[in-house]
Write a protein that holds these residues in place. Structure first.
Motif, PDB file in Angstrom:
ATOM      1  N   ASN A 214       0.811  -1.208   0.000  1.00 29.21           N
ATOM      2  CA  ASN A 214       0.000   0.000   0.000  1.00 29.21           C
ATOM      3  C   ASN A 214       0.857   1.276   0.000  1.00 29.21           C
ATOM      4  O   ASN A 214       0.654   2.186   0.789  1.00 29.21           O
ATOM      5  N   LEU A 215       1.809   1.318  -0.920  1.00 29.69           N
ATOM      6  CA  LEU A 215       2.730   2.458  -0.984  1.00 29.69           C
ATOM      7  C   LEU A 215       2.083   3.628  -1.710  1.00 29.69           C
ATOM      8  O   LEU A 215       1.628   3.503  -2.845  1.00 29.69           O
ATOM      9  N   GLN A 216       1.996   4.747  -0.993  1.00 27.75           N
ATOM     10  CA  GLN A 216       1.467   5.961  -1.613  1.00 27.75           C
ATOM     11  C   GLN A 216       2.517   7.053  -1.494  1.00 27.75           C
ATOM     12  O   GLN A 216       3.066   7.268  -0.426  1.00 27.75           O
ATOM     13  N   VAL A 217       2.783   7.715  -2.600  1.00 21.62           N
ATOM     14  CA  VAL A 217       3.750   8.815  -2.568  1.00 21.62           C
ATOM     15  C   VAL A 217       3.133  10.022  -3.244  1.00 21.62           C
ATOM     16  O   VAL A 217       2.534   9.909  -4.309  1.00 21.62           O
ATOM     17  N   SER A 218       3.245  11.172  -2.577  1.00 17.23           N
ATOM     18  CA  SER A 218       2.821  12.396  -3.258  1.00 17.23           C
ATOM     19  C   SER A 218       3.942  13.415  -3.176  1.00 17.23           C
ATOM     20  O   SER A 218       4.691  13.455  -2.208  1.00 17.23           O
ATOM     21  N   TYR A 219       4.067  14.197  -4.245  1.00 23.79           N
ATOM     22  CA  TYR A 219       5.085  15.252  -4.275  1.00 23.79           C
ATOM     23  C   TYR A 219       4.418  16.575  -3.957  1.00 23.79           C
ATOM     24  O   TYR A 219       3.372  16.894  -4.516  1.00 23.79           O
ATOM     25  N   HIS A 220       5.037  17.326  -3.058  1.00 25.75           N
ATOM     26  CA  HIS A 220       4.488  18.639  -2.721  1.00 25.75           C
ATOM     27  C   HIS A 220       5.305  19.715  -3.406  1.00 25.75           C
ATOM     28  O   HIS A 220       6.517  19.764  -3.260  1.00 25.75           O
ATOM     29  N   ILE A 221       4.625  20.531  -4.178  1.00 26.62           N
ATOM     30  CA  ILE A 221       5.299  21.671  -4.790  1.00 26.62           C
ATOM     31  C   ILE A 221       4.547  22.911  -4.345  1.00 26.62           C
ATOM     32  O   ILE A 221       3.410  23.125  -4.755  1.00 26.62           O
TER      33      ILE A 221
ATOM     34  N   LYS B 169       3.402   7.158   2.289  1.00 28.57           N
ATOM     35  CA  LYS B 169       2.597   6.368   3.207  1.00 28.57           C
ATOM     36  C   LYS B 169       2.724   4.916   2.801  1.00 28.57           C
ATOM     37  O   LYS B 169       3.039   4.615   1.661  1.00 28.57           O
ATOM     38  N   GLY B 170       2.437   4.014   3.734  1.00 24.99           N
ATOM     39  CA  GLY B 170       2.570   2.607   3.419  1.00 24.99           C
ATOM     40  C   GLY B 170       3.902   2.082   3.901  1.00 24.99           C
ATOM     41  O   GLY B 170       4.610   2.771   4.619  1.00 24.99           O
ATOM     42  N   SER B 171       4.253   0.851   3.523  1.00 28.31           N
ATOM     43  CA  SER B 171       5.499   0.319   4.046  1.00 28.31           C
ATOM     44  C   SER B 171       6.339  -0.340   2.962  1.00 28.31           C
ATOM     45  O   SER B 171       5.828  -0.878   1.987  1.00 28.31           O
ATOM     46  N   VAL B 172       7.649  -0.231   3.132  1.00 33.79           N
ATOM     47  CA  VAL B 172       8.607  -0.903   2.263  1.00 33.79           C
ATOM     48  C   VAL B 172       9.479  -1.762   3.162  1.00 33.79           C
ATOM     49  O   VAL B 172      10.194  -1.252   4.014  1.00 33.79           O
ATOM     50  N   ARG B 173       9.346  -3.077   2.999  1.00 31.14           N
ATOM     51  CA  ARG B 173      10.164  -3.957   3.838  1.00 31.14           C
ATOM     52  C   ARG B 173      11.281  -4.558   3.004  1.00 31.14           C
ATOM     53  O   ARG B 173      11.030  -5.163   1.965  1.00 31.14           O
ATOM     54  N   PHE B 174      12.520  -4.343   3.481  1.00 35.19           N
ATOM     55  CA  PHE B 174      13.674  -4.937   2.827  1.00 35.19           C
ATOM     56  C   PHE B 174      14.294  -5.903   3.811  1.00 35.19           C
ATOM     57  O   PHE B 174      14.616  -5.530   4.938  1.00 35.19           O
TER      58      PHE B 174
ATOM     59  N   LYS C  65      -0.126  13.366  -6.722  1.00 34.40           N
ATOM     60  CA  LYS C  65      -0.052  11.968  -6.302  1.00 34.40           C
ATOM     61  C   LYS C  65       0.695  11.167  -7.357  1.00 34.40           C
ATOM     62  O   LYS C  65       0.213  11.020  -8.488  1.00 34.40           O
ATOM     63  N   ALA C  66       1.869  10.672  -7.017  1.00 36.11           N
ATOM     64  CA  ALA C  66       2.658   9.916  -7.979  1.00 36.11           C
ATOM     65  C   ALA C  66       2.354   8.418  -7.852  1.00 36.11           C
ATOM     66  O   ALA C  66       2.338   7.695  -8.826  1.00 36.11           O
ATOM     67  N   LEU C  67       2.113   7.957  -6.634  1.00 43.89           N
ATOM     68  CA  LEU C  67       1.750   6.554  -6.423  1.00 43.89           C
ATOM     69  C   LEU C  67       0.500   6.514  -5.544  1.00 43.89           C
ATOM     70  O   LEU C  67       0.432   7.197  -4.527  1.00 43.89           O
ATOM     71  N   ARG C  68      -0.474   5.707  -5.955  1.00 43.78           N
ATOM     72  CA  ARG C  68      -1.743   5.737  -5.225  1.00 43.78           C
ATOM     73  C   ARG C  68      -2.057   4.411  -4.559  1.00 43.78           C
ATOM     74  O   ARG C  68      -3.167   3.926  -4.610  1.00 43.78           O
ATOM     75  N   GLY C  69      -1.023   3.828  -3.966  1.00 53.00           N
ATOM     76  CA  GLY C  69      -1.237   2.568  -3.260  1.00 53.00           C
ATOM     77  C   GLY C  69      -0.858   1.380  -4.113  1.00 53.00           C
ATOM     78  O   GLY C  69      -1.694   0.799  -4.795  1.00 53.00           O
ATOM     79  N   ILE C  70       0.414   1.011  -4.119  1.00 51.29           N
ATOM     80  CA  ILE C  70       0.834  -0.146  -4.908  1.00 51.29           C
ATOM     81  C   ILE C  70       1.355  -1.235  -3.978  1.00 51.29           C
ATOM     82  O   ILE C  70       1.827  -0.977  -2.877  1.00 51.29           O
ATOM     83  N   ASN C  71       1.219  -2.464  -4.440  1.00 45.11           N
ATOM     84  CA  ASN C  71       1.712  -3.622  -3.698  1.00 45.11           C
ATOM     85  C   ASN C  71       2.521  -4.483  -4.643  1.00 45.11           C
ATOM     86  O   ASN C  71       2.093  -4.735  -5.760  1.00 45.11           O
ATOM     87  N   PHE C  72       3.695  -4.881  -4.210  1.00 48.29           N
ATOM     88  CA  PHE C  72       4.413  -5.908  -4.961  1.00 48.29           C
ATOM     89  C   PHE C  72       5.484  -6.502  -4.067  1.00 48.29           C
ATOM     90  O   PHE C  72       5.827  -5.940  -3.024  1.00 48.29           O
ATOM     91  N   SER C  73       5.968  -7.660  -4.440  1.00 45.27           N
ATOM     92  CA  SER C  73       7.106  -8.195  -3.705  1.00 45.27           C
ATOM     93  C   SER C  73       8.101  -8.791  -4.680  1.00 45.27           C
ATOM     94  O   SER C  73       7.763  -9.144  -5.808  1.00 45.27           O
ATOM     95  N   LEU C  74       9.343  -8.822  -4.218  1.00 43.53           N
ATOM     96  CA  LEU C  74      10.436  -9.298  -5.062  1.00 43.53           C
ATOM     97  C   LEU C  74      11.189 -10.346  -4.261  1.00 43.53           C
ATOM     98  O   LEU C  74      11.559 -10.107  -3.115  1.00 43.53           O
TER      99      LEU C  74
END
Ligand SMILES: Nc1ncnc2c1ncn2[C@@H]1O[C@H](COP(=O)(O)OP(=O)(O)O)[C@@H](O)[C@H]1O
Ligand SMILES: [Mg+2]
Lengths: 298, 264
Positions: free
Chosen positions: B11-18, B67-72, B24-33
């Motif tokens: 559930n990764l969400q990224v927004s850029y503030h200018i 927002k969301g989480s990135v687990r490495f 909103k560049a990412l609106r909630g993505i899920n994936f694993s590698l």
């Protein structure tokens, strides 16, 4: 090499030659003189230039050749030291501001704006009044009031470098802050900083001359180009040579440094060497003319 | 049971503030590698692929909010201390950029840039450092004379090889390559891809490959994720997705390529 660059190089060469000649005069020839800068001889006051006194003597009978040479030493020393202070403070301040970014950057830059809004001259005079007169005080007064320009330049350079891929790559591979700043950023800023230095020095020479002219310079019987010009100015209608020599040397110094600074600036702002496109989009360095002359600015 | 993934994004969400606006560049993505796997990102420009890649190693610019989480390796990159993040990223993740020339420091020689990574990660110095640097240059197909060259004197392909050498110097668990070949001509592109393939087999890192070129993806990747306006609209094995896309955007994307192929 294209014609244009030849011209620029000639400018740098000519500037260096002028500075070299003045430096030889001040540093090598002056100590050889038979007179000292403070030795008075009232019988020989206000002598016109002659074989004994090449530049004549002043109203206290002091040898002007020696005094102008000595004054040039003082002016050069003060200007170079002050420019180095400007450079050090400005680079550190600007680098930190740009590197940290965000709120810190905002606060540091607004602080500079406030400094800019206080007349430069007022600040220098304040420092000169608070501290005992002398070379050291002059250096501090000029150095501590001139650094904001350098800080702005350093900040812009850092901000530009910070967003570049190689910087992200270096961060990605785990380089620490110190390594990032000193190893990856500073080397690329050096050229811009150096060419700014060649513009800061003549600005500082001028500031020194101006402050001395209005009586805030080195105490008697010491001399700087500014104080000599001031002394010459008071007797100008009667003995114009007393004003001419120090003013001539001051002009030579300013001309020489400005030639070098100008030449370097154009070299870096045009991609002379392949791979130096980096310097193409750098912010224009403070031009010496309008802001360097404190008397004009305020 | 599947092994736990090397990289897990949820559930990764990224927004850029200018200034006052935010994009909103990412609106909630899920994936694993998973370990030793090659995953490809594709999708149109501006769909958020680079943002996702940067988020995976904590290199987003300062104006990005996440927002969301990135687990490495099971650790959430955005809840550990900055120091720990540096450690994790430095040791485990390497990044290859689209424009190789700007990704190299212009005032350091190629050899120094590779050696710096070797020194930092493996503590090598002196003669051994030199040897290892030469070995890496050989591995990526560069001549020894390139060690003392500055980036501006090298071609795009050679610069990209140096980036790859620097990446492998740290022996990373994850290599992220953001359009590594889109600035190179076809022949050099092929060579660089072959090199990546070879090194992936040798070093056994996981590869996150961003590319516009579906042929490249078909050749290298095992799985593919298709991005569209900040979302992953389709994800699966390359065969699955390429043979029978389900999402309309994926269908259109594949159709354009096939169409072009038929016209040629
Ligand atoms: N530093 C930034 N500041 C503001 N907006 C950005 C920034 N970087 C990317 N964006 C915006 O985020 C969106 C996604 O960009 P990006 O991740 O680079 O897409 P892609 O790599 O798929 O082409 C775009 O709309 C872009 O304009
Ligand atoms: Mg991109």
């Amino acid at each position: 090499m294209p014609e244009y660059y030849k011209l620029k190089n000639r400018k740098i060469l000519l500037g260096s030659l002028i500075i070299l000649l003045v430096a030889i005069f001040a540093i090598l020839l002056t100590p050889l003189s038979a007179y000292s800068y403070h030795e008075q001889n009232l019988e020989q006051a206000n002598m016109r230039p002659s074989a004994e006194h090449w530049f004549g003597t002043d109203r206290l009978g002091r040898d002007l050749f020696t005094r102008v040479g000595y004054g040039t030493q003082t002016s050069l020393l003060v200007a170079i030291a002050a420019a180095l202070i400007e450079l050090t403070i400005g680079t550190i301040y600007g680098t930190l501001s740009g590197y940290l970014g965000g709120l810190v950057d905002e606060i540091l830059m607004r602080a500079i704006d406030i400094l800019f809004s206080i007349p430069y001259l007022l600040l220098a005079i304040l420092l000169l009044v608070l501290l005992p007169p002398g070379k050291g005080t002059l250096i501090l007064a000029i150095g501590f009031t001139g650094w904001p320009h350098m800080a702005r330049i350093a900040r812009i350079l850092v901000i530009r470098l910070k967003t570049q891929d190689f910087f992200l790559a270096a961060r990605c591979y785990g380089a620490g802050h110190l390594r990032l700043i000193c190893g990856h950023m500073l080397p690329q800023m050096l050229k811009a900083i150096f060419s700014q230095l060649t513009l800061s020095i003549p600005a500082a020479i001028y500031s020194e001359a101006f402050l001395s002219f209005i009586g805030l310079g080195v105490p008697m019987p010491q001399a700087s180009l500014g104080s000599l010009i001031q002394e010459g100015f008071t007797v100008f209608p009667l003995y114009p040579y007393q004003l001419f020599y120090p003013a001539f040397v001051l002009s030579l110094l300013l001309l020489g440094f400005t030639f070098i600074g100008d030449g370097l600036q154009s070299l870096y702002s045009r991609k002379l060497l392949k791979g130096e496109e980096y310097f193409a989009a750098q912010p224009p360095a403070r031009s010496f003319q309008p802001t360097g002359f404190i008397s004009y600015k305020n | 049971m599947l092994p736990s993934p090397l990289l897990e994004v949820s559930n990764l969400q990224v927004s850029y503030h200018i200034r006052t606006k935010s994009v909103k560049a990412l609106r909630g993505i899920n994936f694993s590698l998973f370990e030793n796997e090659i995953l490809a990102f594709t999708g149109e420009s501006g769909s958020g692929k680079t943002t996702a890649a940067l988020a995976c190693c904590g290199l987003l610019p300062a104006n990005a909010h996440l927002k969301g989480s990135v687990r490495f390796k099971g650790v959430d990159l955005y809840s550990v201390s900055v120091k720990k993040l540096h450690q994790l990223r430095g040791k485990g993740i390497a990044f290859i950029f689209q424009d190789p020339q700007s990704a190299l420091n212009p005032v350091l020689t190629a050899g120094k840039q590779v050696a710096e990574v070797l020194h930092r990660h493996r503590g090598l110095r002196g003669q051994i450092l030199m040897q290892e640097t030469r070995k890496l240059f050989r591995q990526v197909g560069l001549k020894h004379s390139h060690i003392t060259s500055y980036p501006f004197a090298l071609s795009g392909g050679e610069c990209q090889r140096i980036m790859i050498a620097a990446a492998c110097a740290g022996n990373p668990a994850l290599l992220i390559a953001d359009e590594p070949t889109s600035n190179l001509d076809l022949i050099v592109e092929n060579e660089v891809l072959a090199l990546l393939e070879k090194l992936q087999k040798g070093y056994r890192f996981s590869l996150l490959l961003i590319s516009h070129d579906l042929r490249v993806i078909a050749r290298l990747a095992q799985r593919v994720a298709i991005f569209n306006s900040g979302l992953i609209v389709e994800e699966g094995t390359v065969e699955q997705v390429f043979k029978s896309p389900r999402h309309p955007y994926a269908k259109r994307l594949l159709a354009t390529v096939l169409h072009k192929g038929a016209g040629e």
